[in-house]
Design a protein around this motif. Structure first.
Motif, PDB file in Angstrom:
ATOM      1  N   VAL A   1     -13.069  16.514  25.685  1.00 37.71           N
ATOM      2  CA  VAL A   1     -13.252  15.498  24.776  1.00 37.71           C
ATOM      3  C   VAL A   1     -13.404  15.888  23.210  1.00 37.71           C
ATOM      4  CG1 VAL A   1     -14.700  13.404  23.960  1.00 37.71           C
ATOM      5  CG2 VAL A   1     -14.229  13.764  26.310  1.00 37.71           C
ATOM      6  N   MET A   2     -14.372  16.744  23.158  1.00 37.49           N
ATOM      7  CA  MET A   2     -14.667  17.362  21.794  1.00 37.49           C
ATOM      8  C   MET A   2     -13.687  18.239  21.506  1.00 37.49           C
ATOM      9  SD  MET A   2     -16.809  15.383  20.728  1.00 37.49           S
ATOM     10  CE  MET A   2     -16.863  16.243  19.127  1.00 37.49           C
ATOM     11  N   GLY A   3     -12.908  18.984  22.259  1.00 34.55           N
ATOM     12  CA  GLY A   3     -11.736  19.764  21.769  1.00 34.55           C
ATOM     13  C   GLY A   3     -12.253  21.618  21.614  1.00 34.55           C
ATOM     14  N   PHE A   4     -13.405  21.517  22.025  1.00 34.91           N
ATOM     15  CA  PHE A   4     -13.884  23.128  22.391  1.00 34.91           C
ATOM     16  C   PHE A   4     -13.000  23.896  23.187  1.00 34.91           C
ATOM     17  CE2 PHE A   4     -17.837  21.483  20.782  1.00 34.91           C
ATOM     18  CZ  PHE A   4     -18.217  22.254  19.498  1.00 34.91           C
ATOM     19  N   GLY A   5     -12.611  25.248  22.775  1.00 32.69           N
ATOM     20  CA  GLY A   5     -11.595  25.979  23.623  1.00 32.69           C
ATOM     21  C   GLY A   5     -10.077  25.792  23.215  1.00 32.69           C
ATOM     22  N   GLN A   6     -10.098  24.791  22.137  1.00 34.71           N
ATOM     23  CA  GLN A   6      -8.718  24.493  21.645  1.00 34.71           C
ATOM     24  C   GLN A   6      -8.314  25.303  20.460  1.00 34.71           C
ATOM     25  OE1 GLN A   6      -6.446  22.194  23.406  1.00 34.71           O
ATOM     26  NE2 GLN A   6      -7.779  22.412  24.940  1.00 34.71           N
TER      27      GLN A   6
ATOM     28  N   LEU B   1     -13.949  28.762  30.673  1.00 39.17           N
ATOM     29  CA  LEU B   1     -13.880  30.042  30.043  1.00 39.17           C
ATOM     30  C   LEU B   1     -13.504  29.743  28.624  1.00 39.17           C
ATOM     31  CD1 LEU B   1     -14.414  33.126  29.747  1.00 39.17           C
ATOM     32  CD2 LEU B   1     -12.018  33.283  30.411  1.00 39.17           C
ATOM     33  N   LEU B   2     -14.441  29.981  27.517  1.00 41.71           N
ATOM     34  CA  LEU B   2     -13.981  29.600  26.169  1.00 41.71           C
ATOM     35  C   LEU B   2     -13.512  31.213  25.710  1.00 41.71           C
ATOM     36  CD1 LEU B   2     -15.448  27.628  23.402  1.00 41.71           C
ATOM     37  CD2 LEU B   2     -14.912  29.894  23.005  1.00 41.71           C
ATOM     38  N   ARG B   3     -12.191  31.158  25.260  1.00 39.93           N
ATOM     39  CA  ARG B   3     -11.571  32.417  24.935  1.00 39.93           C
ATOM     40  C   ARG B   3     -11.685  32.623  23.446  1.00 39.93           C
ATOM     41  NH1 ARG B   3      -9.110  34.754  29.124  1.00 39.93           N
ATOM     42  NH2 ARG B   3      -8.504  33.347  30.962  1.00 39.93           N
ATOM     43  N   ALA B   4     -12.095  34.106  23.064  1.00 38.99           N
ATOM     44  CA  ALA B   4     -11.952  34.309  21.736  1.00 38.99           C
ATOM     45  C   ALA B   4     -10.517  33.784  20.983  1.00 38.99           C
ATOM     46  CB  ALA B   4     -11.844  36.020  22.028  1.00 38.99           C
TER      47      ALA B   4
END
Length: 360
Positions: free
Chosen positions: A177-182, A239-242
């Motif tokens: 929804v909030m787009g973190f990790g995009q 997993l939030l990637r660099a």
């Protein structure tokens, strides 16, 4: 309105909806649960008490919207992840009051066609809709108005929110929804339906304060800065990637002749990284009223400031606050004239249970 307990429908049993339902079961004999709208097939037909971790109450949840609309109820606690004007209009036209944490905080400033539909449905059904919560809600609506009672004049109202979403276990909201990790270019007020809705709610809240405090603004602008992660971060099951979005700085500014008079700023991060060039308010919400006199207050919600509590319980406290701001308003909503009852229209909302002792 009935003489006995107010009949309540829960619409959406996510984090906020569950807090409302469990509070009714545990503490509110003046409210009676008569149904619940759920979205997962595995919840269909299940006792509502069982769904929220309580003993069965003899009322089952349903995925059938028509069945819910056909129920006799005084108020619907409307807390879906994806709110729909059609739902609210159908409920209002059917004579059901609507208390929501999802949207409709200041319907005067939504699309005119939608506002007209909501008002027409409320008139037809003789019902009322009220939107509030935490933020948008109490902190960006009720609290500024309360502080304004100590003001002679006001020059500017600013609310800053600083939060690390790493502790929020609902990763579907954080990432999907909030787009973190995009990619950072995917973050903006029009880049996705969910971000567009989020941004519109805060724009609406800026208009609300500006309108109620006679700011006379002529526009609300939106700015957003997305910041990439320096390193990989494991956030629960994701997993939030660099290189992907780990920080979002949103600013919604209400302006008159180019001067900002009302502003809401959100400083949201994931993974513990915090950009050095961003402002550094305390975690939580900081409300500043510049004027005569100037005032500042800081709000931070925890499960307790005196006893030991785990991070899950601390995070849940924000959902409790969001839910209670609306649940405690239900009797006033049901007693209000048909139409829209904003945070400025209802009497002060206070805890129904409080210390739990009844007058003798």
């Amino acid at each position: 309105m009935t003489d006995g307990p107010l009949r309540i429908i829960g619409w959406g049993l996510g984090a906020v909806g569950q807090e409302m339902i469990t509070t009714i079961i545990d503490h509110r004999p003046d409210l009676q649960i008569v149904g619940a709208r759920v979205y997962s097939p595995d919840k269909d037909g299940v006792d509502i008490g069982t769904l929220v971790g309580r003993d069965p109450i003899g009322v089952t949840a349903s995925t059938d919207t028509d069945a819910i609309l056909a129920l006799d109820a005084d108020c619907v606690l409307y807390t879906p992840r994806h709110p729909r004007i059609d739902d609210v209009c159908a409920l209002l036209a059917g004579g059901k009051n609507v208390a929501t944490t999802a949207f409709l905080f200041h319907p005067r400033r939504i699309a005119s066609a939608d506002a007209d539909r909501v008002l027409a449905a409320a008139r037809d059904g003789g019902a009322t809709v009220h939107g509030s919560g935490l933020n948008p809600g109490n902190l960006s609506g009720v609290l500024p108005l309360a502080l304004s009672g100590m003001s002679r004049t006001i020059d500017k109202v600013t609310l800053q929110e600083r939060a690390d979403w790493s502790v929020y276990e609902s990763t579907s909201i954080t990432f999907d929804v909030m787009g973190f990790g995009q990619p950072v270019e995917a973050i903006g007020p029009t880049t996705s339906e969910s971000l567009a809705l989020t941004s519109s709610l805060f724009c609406e809240q800026v208009w609300f304060i500006a309108d109620e405090l006679h700011a006379g603004i002529d526009e609300v602008t939106t700015r957003v800065e997305a910041v990439p992660a320096v390193a990989d971060h494991q956030i629960f099951d994701r997993l939030l990637r660099a290189g992907t979005t780990a920080g979002q700085r949103w600013t919604w500014s209400g302006r008159r002749n180019g001067e900002t008079l009302v502003e809401i700023e959100a400083l949201w991060t994931v993974g513990g990284e915090y950009p050095a060039h961003w402002p550094t308010p305390e975690h939580g919400w900081t409300l500043t009223v510049e004027g005569d006199p100037s005032m500042r207050t800081h709000f931070f919600s925890l499960a307790s400031f005196t006893r030991a509590a785990g991070i899950e319980e601390h995070v849940r406290s924000a959902s409790v606050a969001t839910a209670m701001q609306v649940l405690n308003a239900v009797p006033a909503i049901c007693a209000a004239p048909p139409g829209v009852a904003t945070m400025a229209d209802l009497p002060p909302v206070r805890s129904h249970v409080g210390f739990g002792n009844r007058p003798r």
